[in-house]
Design an enzyme around this catalytic site. Structure first.
Site, mmCIF file in Angstrom:
data_model
loop_
_atom_site.group_PDB
_atom_site.id
_atom_site.type_symbol
_atom_site.label_atom_id
_atom_site.label_comp_id
_atom_site.label_asym_id
_atom_site.label_seq_id
_atom_site.Cartn_x
_atom_site.Cartn_y
_atom_site.Cartn_z
ATOM 1 N N ARG A 65 0.786 -1.153 0.012
ATOM 2 C CA ARG A 65 0.132 -0.119 0.000
ATOM 3 C C ARG A 65 0.712 1.335 -0.113
ATOM 4 N NH1 ARG A 65 -4.255 -0.514 4.475
ATOM 5 N NH2 ARG A 65 -4.652 1.395 3.848
ATOM 6 N N ASN A 100 -7.901 8.358 6.951
ATOM 7 C CA ASN A 100 -7.005 7.884 6.046
ATOM 8 C C ASN A 100 -5.633 7.901 6.471
ATOM 9 O OD1 ASN A 100 -9.398 7.638 4.450
ATOM 10 N ND2 ASN A 100 -8.808 9.511 3.260
ATOM 11 N N HIS A 117 -6.172 7.556 12.277
ATOM 12 C CA HIS A 117 -5.688 6.059 12.078
ATOM 13 C C HIS A 117 -4.199 5.899 11.764
ATOM 14 C CE1 HIS A 117 -10.320 4.616 11.922
ATOM 15 N NE2 HIS A 117 -9.945 4.858 13.062
ATOM 16 N N ALA A 229 -16.655 12.571 -4.694
ATOM 17 C CA ALA A 229 -16.007 13.643 -3.894
ATOM 18 C C ALA A 229 -15.742 14.821 -4.999
ATOM 19 C CB ALA A 229 -14.960 12.973 -3.083
HETATM 20 C C1 BJW Z 1 -16.869 7.440 -2.147
HETATM 21 C C2 BJW Z 1 -16.302 7.458 -3.125
HETATM 22 C C3 BJW Z 1 -16.167 8.676 -3.857
HETATM 23 C C4 BJW Z 1 -16.458 5.603 -2.512
HETATM 24 N N1 BJW Z 1 -16.523 9.908 -3.651
HETATM 25 N N2 BJW Z 1 -17.383 8.692 -1.384
HETATM 26 C C5 BJW Z 1 -18.572 -3.159 18.457
HETATM 27 C C6 BJW Z 1 -19.390 -2.082 18.345
HETATM 28 C C7 BJW Z 1 -18.818 -0.778 18.301
HETATM 29 C C8 BJW Z 1 -17.516 -0.813 18.220
HETATM 30 C C9 BJW Z 1 -16.638 -1.831 18.072
HETATM 31 C C10 BJW Z 1 -17.244 -3.217 18.038
HETATM 32 N N3 BJW Z 1 -16.268 -4.059 18.257
HETATM 33 C C11 BJW Z 1 -15.013 -3.382 18.108
HETATM 34 C C12 BJW Z 1 -15.325 -1.970 18.128
HETATM 35 C C13 BJW Z 1 -14.225 -1.020 17.774
HETATM 36 C C14 BJW Z 1 -13.641 -1.064 16.500
HETATM 37 C C15 BJW Z 1 -14.689 -0.983 15.588
HETATM 38 O O1 BJW Z 1 -15.071 0.095 15.090
HETATM 39 N N4 BJW Z 1 -15.337 -2.153 14.879
HETATM 40 C C16 BJW Z 1 -16.066 -2.001 13.719
HETATM 41 C C17 BJW Z 1 -15.986 -3.060 12.560
HETATM 42 C C18 BJW Z 1 -17.635 -2.440 14.623
HETATM 43 N N5 BJW Z 1 -12.742 -0.037 16.402
HETATM 44 C C19 BJW Z 1 -11.509 0.036 16.870
HETATM 45 O O2 BJW Z 1 -10.988 -1.123 17.260
HETATM 46 C C20 BJW Z 1 -10.681 1.362 16.802
HETATM 47 N N6 BJW Z 1 -10.060 1.399 18.115
HETATM 48 C C21 BJW Z 1 -11.055 1.711 19.129
HETATM 49 O O3 BJW Z 1 -12.207 1.566 19.233
HETATM 50 O O4 BJW Z 1 -10.128 1.917 20.402
HETATM 51 C C22 BJW Z 1 -10.902 1.658 21.707
HETATM 52 C C23 BJW Z 1 -11.529 3.013 22.056
HETATM 53 C C24 BJW Z 1 -11.685 4.120 21.283
HETATM 54 C C25 BJW Z 1 -12.450 5.106 21.650
HETATM 55 C C26 BJW Z 1 -12.549 5.368 23.026
HETATM 56 C C27 BJW Z 1 -12.524 4.475 23.845
HETATM 57 C C28 BJW Z 1 -11.866 3.282 23.566
HETATM 58 C C29 BJW Z 1 -9.714 1.341 15.933
HETATM 59 C C30 BJW Z 1 -10.142 1.395 14.653
HETATM 60 C C31 BJW Z 1 -9.043 1.063 13.552
HETATM 61 C C32 BJW Z 1 -9.156 0.964 12.160
HETATM 62 N N7 BJW Z 1 -8.399 0.745 11.265
HETATM 63 C C33 BJW Z 1 -8.316 0.493 9.970
HETATM 64 C C34 BJW Z 1 -7.176 -0.026 9.187
HETATM 65 C C35 BJW Z 1 -5.917 0.779 9.499
HETATM 66 C C36 BJW Z 1 -5.472 1.617 8.583
HETATM 67 C C37 BJW Z 1 -5.367 1.408 7.212
HETATM 68 O O5 BJW Z 1 -4.659 0.101 7.164
HETATM 69 O O6 BJW Z 1 -5.653 2.113 6.394
HETATM 70 O O7 BJW Z 1 -8.579 2.031 9.313
HETATM 71 S S1 BJW Z 1 -10.071 -0.316 9.440
HETATM 72 C C38 BJW Z 1 -10.339 0.826 7.946
HETATM 73 O O8 BJW Z 1 -11.633 1.433 8.132
HETATM 74 C C39 BJW Z 1 -9.198 1.896 7.885
HETATM 75 C C40 BJW Z 1 -10.225 2.901 7.829
HETATM 76 O O9 BJW Z 1 -9.669 4.155 8.223
HETATM 77 C C41 BJW Z 1 -11.479 2.692 8.395
HETATM 78 C C42 BJW Z 1 -12.810 3.360 7.844
HETATM 79 O O10 BJW Z 1 -13.140 3.084 6.512
HETATM 80 P P1 BJW Z 1 -13.759 4.160 5.701
HETATM 81 O O11 BJW Z 1 -12.565 5.131 5.449
HETATM 82 O O12 BJW Z 1 -14.760 4.577 6.102
HETATM 83 O O13 BJW Z 1 -13.760 3.355 4.254
HETATM 84 P P2 BJW Z 1 -14.892 2.321 3.782
HETATM 85 O O14 BJW Z 1 -14.253 1.621 2.526
HETATM 86 O O15 BJW Z 1 -15.719 1.616 4.501
HETATM 87 O O16 BJW Z 1 -16.018 3.660 3.202
HETATM 88 C C43 BJW Z 1 -15.581 4.392 1.874
HETATM 89 C C44 BJW Z 1 -16.845 5.263 1.652
HETATM 90 O O17 BJW Z 1 -16.606 5.949 0.663
HETATM 91 C C45 BJW Z 1 -17.997 4.290 1.204
HETATM 92 O O18 BJW Z 1 -19.255 4.841 1.936
HETATM 93 C C46 BJW Z 1 -18.339 4.745 -0.403
HETATM 94 O O19 BJW Z 1 -19.671 4.788 -0.765
HETATM 95 C C47 BJW Z 1 -17.734 6.102 -0.301
HETATM 96 N N8 BJW Z 1 -17.034 6.285 -1.733
HETATM 97 N N9 BJW Z 1 -16.000 6.184 -3.679
HETATM 98 C C48 BJW Z 1 -17.090 9.831 -2.259
HETATM 99 N N10 BJW Z 1 -15.578 8.795 -5.509
#
Ligand code: BJW
Length: 251
Positions: A65, A100, A117, A229
């Protein structure tokens, strides 16, 4: 980060961005049909357990990546550029909180930016916690430039189960803002997915989703614009700069 205070003359704006804003720059999203999670399992590449079990596999995923993100044909698109223009020309503070790990906001000229992140172009030493700019592959043969430890460098990214970065500053900015915009994120990952509810609880700010299509959390926003976007973000920014916050209203 600058002080996140807002006054009537200088209302502050918080902008959450996700992978969708970088899609038209050539970087993959995660959860779209052609996204990263269609090709890799989260539990194999994006958890601390995966890294402990098979560091070479996880490093390989991020090395690929990183090579993609620094490729000659990857540039900020019109959406990144419009947000940098908003920061330069808006009378109040504009804070971008990006999920991102690419550097396209910086390359577009944005300055007030939190990478919640992490950052793909930095390596972190698990021995001394030092952070180092890193544009090449990270391997287990690399030594930490600060402490000299071997094999202790990992990507500076936040995996599932790890604490996102900058949450105190983000929380204060969310509480102070007059407009919260969420761009190109699916609303699947917390705590970012909960920011809109935090803003709405205080009832002081407008909330707008800008996305290709309604996201998982679309109904939590008062207003929305849907489309690529690079079309909708420049148009939205132009409206804000010419008509002020009222330009956010409507769909
Ligand atoms: C367009 C487009 C165009 C397309 N124009 N739009 C149960 C319930 C609630 C929470 C949890 C749970 N179990 C576990 C959790 C917590 C967990 C979590 O959320 N899990 C869920 C899956 C439920 N979260 C964590 O573990 C986080 N840490 C945490 O919670 O710590 C504890 C804590 C926090 C706060 C207080 C107290 C305690 C850490 C999360 C880490 C996420 N990491 C990743 C990978 C690492 C980075 C990397 O490799 O890049 O981060 S996962 C991945 O998803 C990446 C992204 O940043 C993240 C979000 O994704 P994003 O950006 O939304 O992308 P997509 O693909 O999902 O969406 C793209 C959108 O764009 C779509 O809607 C398209 O339609 C749109 N689109 N083309 C405009 N041209």
């Amino acid at each position: 980060m600058a002080d996140a205070g807002a006054t009537e003359d200088q209302p502050s704006i918080v902008i959450l961005t996700g992978a969708g804003i970088s899609k038209e720059s050539g970087l993959a999203t995660f959860r779209d049909a052609d996204g990263i999670w269609a090709r890799y399992r989260i539990e194999d590449v994006a958890t601390p357990e995966a890294y402990a079990r098979d560091p070479e596999r996880v490093l390989g995923f991020y090395n690929a990546r990183r090579r993609g993100a620094v490729a000659d044909d990857v540039h900020p698109n019109a959406a990144h550029l419009a947000l940098a223009r908003l920061e330069a020309d808006w009378p109040g503070e504009v804070l971008i909180v990006t999920q991102n790990i690419d550097d396209l906001h910086e390359r577009a000229g944005s300055k007030n930016l939190i990478h919640m992140h992490g950052e793909l172009l930095k390596a972190r030493c698990t021995a001394c916690t030092g952070l180092h700019p890193w544009r090449d592959d990270i391997t287990l043969d690399d030594a930490c430039p600060a402490c000299g430890s071997l094999g202790t460098l990992r990507p500076h990214v936040v995996w599932f189960g790890e604490m996102p970065l900058g949450l105190d500053d983000i929380g204060m900015a969310l509480d102070a803002c007059a407009l919260f915009m969420s761009i190109g994120t699916s609303g699947n990952v917390y705590p970012a997915a909960g920011f809109v509810q935090q803003v709405r609880r205080l009832g002081r700010a407008r909330t707008v989703e800008l996305n290709l299509e309604p996201s998982e959390g679309a109904t939590l926003f008062e207003h929305a614009r849907y489309g690529p976007a690079s079309d909708i973000v420049p148009a939205f920014v132009e409206g804000l700069l010419t008509r002020g916050l009222a330009a956010a209203d409507g769909d």
